[in-house]
Design a protein around this motif. Sequence first.
Motif, PDB file in Angstrom:
ATOM      1  N   GLU A 110      48.779  35.264  65.768  1.00 58.48           N
ATOM      2  CA  GLU A 110      49.937  35.891  66.413  1.00 58.48           C
ATOM      3  C   GLU A 110      51.260  35.285  65.956  1.00 58.48           C
ATOM      4  O   GLU A 110      52.318  35.871  66.170  1.00 58.48           O
ATOM      5  N   ASP A 111      51.202  34.118  65.340  1.00 57.37           N
ATOM      6  CA  ASP A 111      52.408  33.397  64.934  1.00 57.37           C
ATOM      7  C   ASP A 111      52.670  33.635  63.446  1.00 57.37           C
ATOM      8  O   ASP A 111      52.102  32.968  62.580  1.00 57.37           O
ATOM      9  N   LYS A 112      53.544  34.588  63.134  1.00 56.80           N
ATOM     10  CA  LYS A 112      53.787  34.976  61.746  1.00 56.80           C
ATOM     11  C   LYS A 112      54.439  33.853  60.939  1.00 56.80           C
ATOM     12  O   LYS A 112      54.124  33.662  59.762  1.00 56.80           O
ATOM     13  N   GLU A 113      55.337  33.121  61.564  1.00 49.43           N
ATOM     14  CA  GLU A 113      55.983  32.007  60.861  1.00 49.43           C
ATOM     15  C   GLU A 113      54.972  30.924  60.517  1.00 49.43           C
ATOM     16  O   GLU A 113      55.024  30.328  59.431  1.00 49.43           O
ATOM     17  N   LYS A 114      54.048  30.677  61.407  1.00 50.31           N
ATOM     18  CA  LYS A 114      53.006  29.684  61.163  1.00 50.31           C
ATOM     19  C   LYS A 114      52.078  30.149  60.046  1.00 50.31           C
ATOM     20  O   LYS A 114      51.651  29.349  59.201  1.00 50.31           O
ATOM     21  N   ASN A 171      47.189  30.451  63.849  1.00 53.20           N
ATOM     22  CA  ASN A 171      47.347  31.324  65.009  1.00 53.20           C
ATOM     23  C   ASN A 171      47.767  32.696  64.482  1.00 53.20           C
ATOM     24  O   ASN A 171      48.872  32.851  63.962  1.00 53.20           O
TER      25      ASN A 171
END
Length: 288
Positions: free
Chosen positions: A259-263, A257
Amino acid sequence: MNQLNLFVELTRLKKPIGYMLLFWPCAWGLTIAYDFSSDFKIYFFYLLLFFLGSVLMRSAGCIVNDILDRKYDKKVFRTKDRPIASGKISIKLALLYSGILCSLAFLVLINFNFFTIAIALASMPLAFTYPLMKRFTYWPQLFLGITFNYGLLLGWTSINEEISLIPIIFYLGAIFWTLGYDTIYGFQDIEDDEIIGVKSTSIKFKQNPKIFLSICYFIFTLLFVVTGIKLNFNYYFFLGTMAVLFHLLVIQIMSFNKEDKEKCLKIFKSNNFLGLLILICILIGRLN
């Protein structure tokens, strides 16, 4: 002690993913070339040398990267506190550290044959100019792939003392592996990068990143399989390749994803496990 902590932060020694992604291709190249009917001591000794070389060169590379990128790093939230960007370590001291690390890496390198030493030294300009590429092209990840997977060729030549088609096929595939995982990594900084004018494949393919990732990982998997066919690996290798493909498709592409920087960071780090999985596939494939 504070200086030691700054050195560790500067060289990212607490973040092993960097030097492990440099090490795995070395291990792959060594493993596809090694004659396991002979003494295992040389194999494990060379693995150790490649590991040490990966840690040393990755550390030196981080320093050069931070020197060249210090003005950009100040403008990016994730990197603004790096020792050089924040002024905690001077450029002169950083260059001294880099010189020492490169000298130690050379002491590791001279344990190999002359051909391996020569082609390793020939790759140095690539290793230290990579950080400049994002100023001029949307494909800095391609240059990273060329550089980071060069150890695959070194692993092969450390045993065979020549280049052949097989390691080149595998090397080309590994470049696409790096293209994929570093594109995912780049989505952490994409907003800041666009503002300051830094280029990347993350920016170039931001509209359809999963299509680009799928193409990269398909080419890598295909060339990995071709390598196994060329080396007459047993069918366990091809079963193992299914696990590699599952990781690339499910763990990386499907769960990605932008938009999900941690992911994004988590997926990027998962490539350390993938590197080990690929090595296991190769070892299994070589069993009689």
